[in-house]
Structures are given as C-alpha cells and as structure tokens.
Design an enzyme around this catalytic site. Structure first.
Site, PDB file in Angstrom:
ATOM      1  N   GLY A  12      -0.700  -4.810  -7.169  1.00  0.00           N
ATOM      2  CA  GLY A  12      -1.155  -3.529  -7.699  1.00  0.00           C
ATOM      3  C   GLY A  12      -2.649  -3.304  -7.615  1.00  0.00           C
ATOM      4  CG  MET A  94       6.331  -4.879  -0.561  1.00  0.00           C
ATOM      5  SD  MET A  94       5.276  -4.500   0.865  1.00  0.00           S
ATOM      6  CE  MET A  94       6.071  -5.504   2.110  1.00  0.00           C
ATOM      7  CB  ILE A  96      12.769   0.747   4.367  1.00  0.00           C
ATOM      8  CG1 ILE A  96      11.880  -0.264   5.107  1.00  0.00           C
ATOM      9  CG2 ILE A  96      13.087   1.938   5.250  1.00  0.00           C
ATOM     10  CD1 ILE A  96      12.547  -0.892   6.317  1.00  0.00           C
ATOM     11  CG  ASN A 111       2.612   3.395   3.007  1.00  0.00           C
ATOM     12  OD1 ASN A 111       2.515   2.671   2.019  1.00  0.00           O
ATOM     13  ND2 ASN A 111       2.800   2.909   4.233  1.00  0.00           N
ATOM     14  CG  HIS A 113       1.002   0.113   7.679  1.00  0.00           C
ATOM     15  ND1 HIS A 113       2.116  -0.603   7.298  1.00  0.00           N
ATOM     16  CD2 HIS A 113       0.664  -0.342   8.902  1.00  0.00           C
ATOM     17  CE1 HIS A 113       2.434  -1.447   8.267  1.00  0.00           C
ATOM     18  NE2 HIS A 113       1.573  -1.317   9.246  1.00  0.00           N
ATOM     19  CB  THR A 145       7.718  11.085   8.353  1.00  0.00           C
ATOM     20  OG1 THR A 145       7.308   9.992   9.173  1.00  0.00           O
ATOM     21  CG2 THR A 145       6.573  12.073   8.207  1.00  0.00           C
ATOM     22  CD  GLU A 147       9.603   6.964  14.443  1.00  0.00           C
ATOM     23  OE1 GLU A 147       9.454   6.102  15.315  1.00  0.00           O
ATOM     24  OE2 GLU A 147       9.380   8.169  14.634  1.00  0.00           O
ATOM     25  CG  ASP A 149       4.656   1.660   8.386  1.00  0.00           C
ATOM     26  OD1 ASP A 149       4.424   2.168   7.282  1.00  0.00           O
ATOM     27  OD2 ASP A 149       4.934   0.459   8.530  1.00  0.00           O
ATOM     28  CD  GLU A 178      -4.979  -2.346   2.134  1.00  0.00           C
ATOM     29  OE1 GLU A 178      -4.163  -1.904   1.305  1.00  0.00           O
ATOM     30  OE2 GLU A 178      -4.765  -3.378   2.800  1.00  0.00           O
TER      31      GLU A 178
END
Ligand code: NHR
Ligand code: GAR
Length: 194
Positions: A12, A94, A96, A111, A113, A145, A147, A149, A178
């Site tokens: 986190g 983590m 999908i 997101n 990545h 979306t 698909e 990443d 990040e």
C-alpha cells in the site's frame, strides 16, 4: 465531493503516497476530492493498517471466498459502490478484472503498472526488463480497459537500469518514482474532470 476508492493487495505504499498528497496538496479544498475508502482482496494487506491509521474507511473482499472471477468482481463492485466513487484507483492491486467490472467503471478506473507500457504488460516486469537487457525501465499510469495493461496512457516516468540491478533493487528504484507520479496523474485527472 468526489470520492476516490483505492484498491490494494499488499504494502500500500502507492496508496499512502496518494493519501499524503491529498492531505498536503489540499485536494478537498482544491478539487473537492478525497480518498473515501481503501479496499483489499487480501485480509493481511499491510496497506489496510496504514489506511486505518489515516482515518480512512477500509474493507476486505477476499477473492478466495468466491467461486468465480465474476462473483468476486460483483462483491468488489458492491463494496466500492457503497462509497459512490468518482474515481477508482488500482494501487498494487493484483487481481485481473472481468470485462463487466471494467465496463461499470469505464473512464474512472486507473492503474499504475511498473514498466514502460506497452513493454512488459503482466507480472514480473522488473525481472523481464533485466533479462531483456533494457537500459531503462519505469512506470506507466493508464486507464484500465478490458485488455490487461493496454488502456490509454496518462503518465510515464523513465528510470535507469543499473549494471548490478536485481529485480528487487530495480523495483525499489521505480517505486520511488511511482510515489511521485501517481498522485500527480490523479490530481491532473481531477482537474480535467472537474
Ligand atoms: N484488469 C483489467 N481488466 N485490465 C487491466 O489493465 C488491469 C486489470 C487488473 C489489474 C494491474 C496489473 C498490473 O499493473 C491490473 C490491470 C494482476 C495481474 C495478474 O496476472 C496482471 C496485471 C495486473 C495485476 N494477476 C493474477 C490473476 O490471476 C494473480 C496474481 C497474484 O495474485 O499475484 O488475477 O500489473
Ligand atoms: C507497485 O510497484 C505497483 O506498481 C505494482 O506493485 C507495487 C505495489 O506496491 N503493481 C503491480 O505489479 C500490479 N500488478 P504498493 O502496494 O506498495 O503500492
């Protein structure tokens, strides 16, 4: 008030960086926005304690309790919608997500990545970047979306790969950036969608 719901699975630290930025940069006054809740699919995620300490509502929706991804995503959506979110932020989340879930939050699901997309979607990005001999790595903030990443990119940062890097040392270097870029990208999104 625009409610932000953050989804986590682990440490986190990105979530904490967003919470810190929201406070220090006074997102409530400037963007009429606040972090309303932090939700984890893992009951033992360290980020949950950080969120509670910051006075933020938390919830756990354990993916292991559900027979299918669709059932898990439906329960997750219910927990999210309790906070009437304008924005849902994946921060080290983590699992999908199913097309139904992604469609429900279309245009308000972000997101981060840990690679320079479209390079290295999926897992183990740092190890794969090192094995490919990349001289730079980095991070991408993107819209989620269906698909994995592949959604529209909002922000990226480039980080050098050093000769003696391991996946762990590279991950640590990328993570610092990040924490800087994700809050910035969210603030920019809040301005644009005012
Ligand atoms: N869902 C969709 N539909 N689209 C995206 O772009 C998504 C997403 C869900 C998560 C984050 C992503 C990342 O930044 C993310 C983006 C998990 C996996 C994965 O394989 C892959 C990518 C991402 C997150 N998860 C395994 C699974 O079976 C479980 C792995 C684990 O528990 O450690 O879901 O990298
Ligand atoms: C971050 O590096 C994030 O980019 C990555 O996991 C870390 C989570 O750290 N996300 C993924 O790999 C998504 N598949 P945090 O929990 O301390 O923010």
């Amino acid at each position: 008030m625009k409610n932000i719901v953050i989804l986590i699975s682990g440490g986190g630290s990105n979530m904490a960086a967003i919470v810190r930025a929201a406070e220090q940069e006074r997102w409530a006054a400037r963007f009429n926005a606040r972090v309303a809740a932090v939700i984890s699919n893992k009951p033992d995620a360290a980020g949950l304690a950080l969120a509670r300490a910051a006075g933020i509502a938390t919830a756990v929706v354990p993916h292991k309790d559900f027979a299918s991804r669709e059932d898990f995503d439906a329960a997750l959506a219910q927990a999210i919608d309790a906070h009437a979110p304008s924005l849902v932020v994946l921060a080290g989340f983590m699992r999908i997500l199913t097309p139904g879930f992604v469609t429900r939050y279309a245009g308000r699901l972000l997101n981060i990545h840990p690679s320079l997309l479209p390079a290295f979607p999926g897992l183990h990005t740092h190890q794969r970047a090192i094995e490919a001999g990349c001289k730079v790595a980095g991070l991408t903030v993107h819209q989620v979306t269906v698909e994995l990443d592949h959604g529209p990119i909002l922000a990226q940062a480039v980080v050098p790969v050093l000769p003696d890097d391991t996946a762990a040392s590279l991950a640590e270097r990328v993570l610092v950036h990040e924490h800087r870029v994700y809050p910035q990208a969210i603030a920019a999104w809040l301005v644009e969608t005012k």
